[in-house]
Write a protein that holds these residues in place. Structure first.
Motif: not given
Length: 483
Positions: A45-46, A49-50, A52-53
């Motif tokens: 998940a972490e 998130r990175t 996707d950003a």
């Protein structure tokens, strides 16, 4: 040579410990697996998130250099369709992609675990890929995060389980050993109590635990069994003593007759001696036959009816039918049987009252004949003028056979006692030369075998000599079809 088996306490403990080991082992494996899956999900998940950003910045063509990342455990690269690095985080390699040409699939999302040395980290590394860019200029964002923390956490938990589970099992085993010992202590007390029972006379009981559990019920059942055994032993001793006494009486008479005859020599009246010896021999023969018959009946009857004395908690009323009687032999016509038996006693004559019709019952003709003979001989022995023999019914599915005399009768308090073996009263129906106190006991047992009951009552209530009426209830049977 067989191996010595473990005791019950040890076997129960072994089973309990084995169950604990299997349960804890399975639970520990599930715990470690669930923890590893959860930590892996948090890493993914972490990283996503990175990724996707960064992919959003790539689509807006606003990639900074170097790429911003949160924390020092992430490495980020952006590569084009030819595998060239377009941007990277400050700690990431700017020349060699984290995934080789054979691993990277442009335009697809991937999740791989690679050697950390590729990205300058120790241990395994989780690499996720996210498609980015535009259709004209496709790119792929690669984010790597170390799995060292995950592996460290799993190792800590695994070590704690490997150390804690054996200690927990050992502690529970000690507790279980004491609990099982306390649970089995009443059983050991029962065993010790049973070992101390020697079979001597007197009350012998096993200790009964206070708790209302299976051990309590077992102790109560065993004590009931001991009571029945003691009662049976007392009956056997009394029976043997009474039988020996009754057998000794005719033998003593015979010995006395012979000793007197030998002392008188030629003056002996041998015909009289022979008659006396024959009478004693016949009495002895009847007694032996009665004892053998009772012995055979005892072998076939339930233990609580032996000797005509059942325990108080299992005694049945006079109207109850014996529940375990053997199968009767066949149909018997009572009218014909009554007339046949009455014909054996012409003086004084027996009054027979058999209404017209057939009076069928199911049973053994020989045993029913023995019942009538015993009752008639008992009535004739004590009657003043005559004896009546009658059959009535059906009444509640039973035919009633009555034997009536006009003698002194039997007090109500003694009417049940006279059915016990070797019982004779001290009144007009006392000991005489003709009986040993077994006739009514045999009647009771034979009637029970036929599925009926027998009871005594006054023939003429309120009279000076009330007489006695013996009533035998036998199950009625429909008239059998001719063969």
């Amino acid at each position: 040579m067989s191996r010595p088996r473990l005791g019950l306490r040890a076997r129960l403990l072994a089973l309990g410990v084995l169950g604990l080991v299997l349960g804890f082992g399975l639970g520990g494996a599930l715990l470690v697996g669930a923890l590893g899956w959860t930590l892996q999900r948090s890493v993914d998940a972490e990283a996503l998130r990175t990724a996707d950003a960064v992919a959003l910045l790539t689509a807006e063509d606003a990639l900074p250099d170097p790429l911003p990342v949160a924390g020092g455990q992430l490495r980020v690269q952006v590569v084009d369709a030819q595998g060239r690095i377009r941007a990277a985080s400050i700690d990431a390699d700017r020349l060699v992609p984290m995934l080789g040409p054979g691993e990277l699939r442009p335009g697809q999302a991937q999740r791989l675990v690679v050697d950390g040395r590729r990205v300058g980290m120790s241990g395994p590394v989780r690499v996720v890929t996210v498609p980015a860019g535009t259709p004209d200029e496709p790119r792929t964002v690669l984010v790597a995060k170390s799995l060292s923390d995950v592996r460290h956490s799993l190792n800590v938990v695994r070590n704690l389980l490997l150390v804690g589970f054996p200690l927990l099992v050992a502690g529970l085993a000690v507790v279980a050993w004491r609990v099982v010992g306390a649970t089995l202590r009443p059983v050991e007390e029962l065993r010790s109590g049973a070992a101390e029972i020697t079979g001597r006379a007197g009350a012998e009981r096993l200790p009964v635990p206070a708790g209302q559990d299976e051990i309590h019920r077992l102790a109560v059942t065993l004590n009931d069994m001991l009571d029945r055994l003691a009662a049976s032993r007392d009956r056997q001793r009394a029976f043997v003593a009474d039988a020996a006494h009754e057998l000794r009486s005719p033998l003593t008479n015979m010995r006395t007759e012979l000793e007197v005859a030998r002392r008188l020599g030629d003056d002996t009246d041998w015909p009289t001696v022979a008659d006396d010896l024959l009478a004693d021999t016949e009495r002895l023969s009847r007694l032996v036959d009665d004892l053998l018959l009772l012995a055979r009946l005892d072998e076939q009857a339930p233990a609580d009816h032996l000797g005509g004395q059942a325990p108080a908690d299992r005694r049945r009323d006079a109207g109850d039918v014996h529940p375990t009687r053997p199968a009767p032999v066949g149909p018997v016509e009572l009218g014909e049987l009554l007339r046949e038996v009455a014909g054996r006693y012409p003086s004084p004559p027996v009054r027979v009252d058999v209404p017209a019709g057939a009076w069928w019952v199911e049973g053994d003709a020989g045993e029913l004949r023995r019942v009538l003979v015993n009752l008639l001989e008992n009535a004739l022995r004590h009657a003043d003028a005559g004896v009546g023999l009658a059959v009535t019914g059906p009444e509640g599915g039973y035919h009633l056979v009555t034997v009536t005399d006009d003698g002194p009768g039997i007090p109500a308090a003694d009417r049940e006692r006279v059915f016990a073996r070797f019982t004779r009263l001290d009144d007009a129906r006392a000991r005489d030369a003709g009986g040993a106190g077994l006739g009514l006991a045999i009647v009771r047992e034979l009637v029970r075998r036929a599925g009926g009951t027998v009871e005594l009552a006054d023939a003429t209530p309120g009279a000076a000599a009330p007489g006695l009426r013996a009533t035998v209830r036998l199950p009625a049977l429909a008239e059998p079809e001719p063969e």
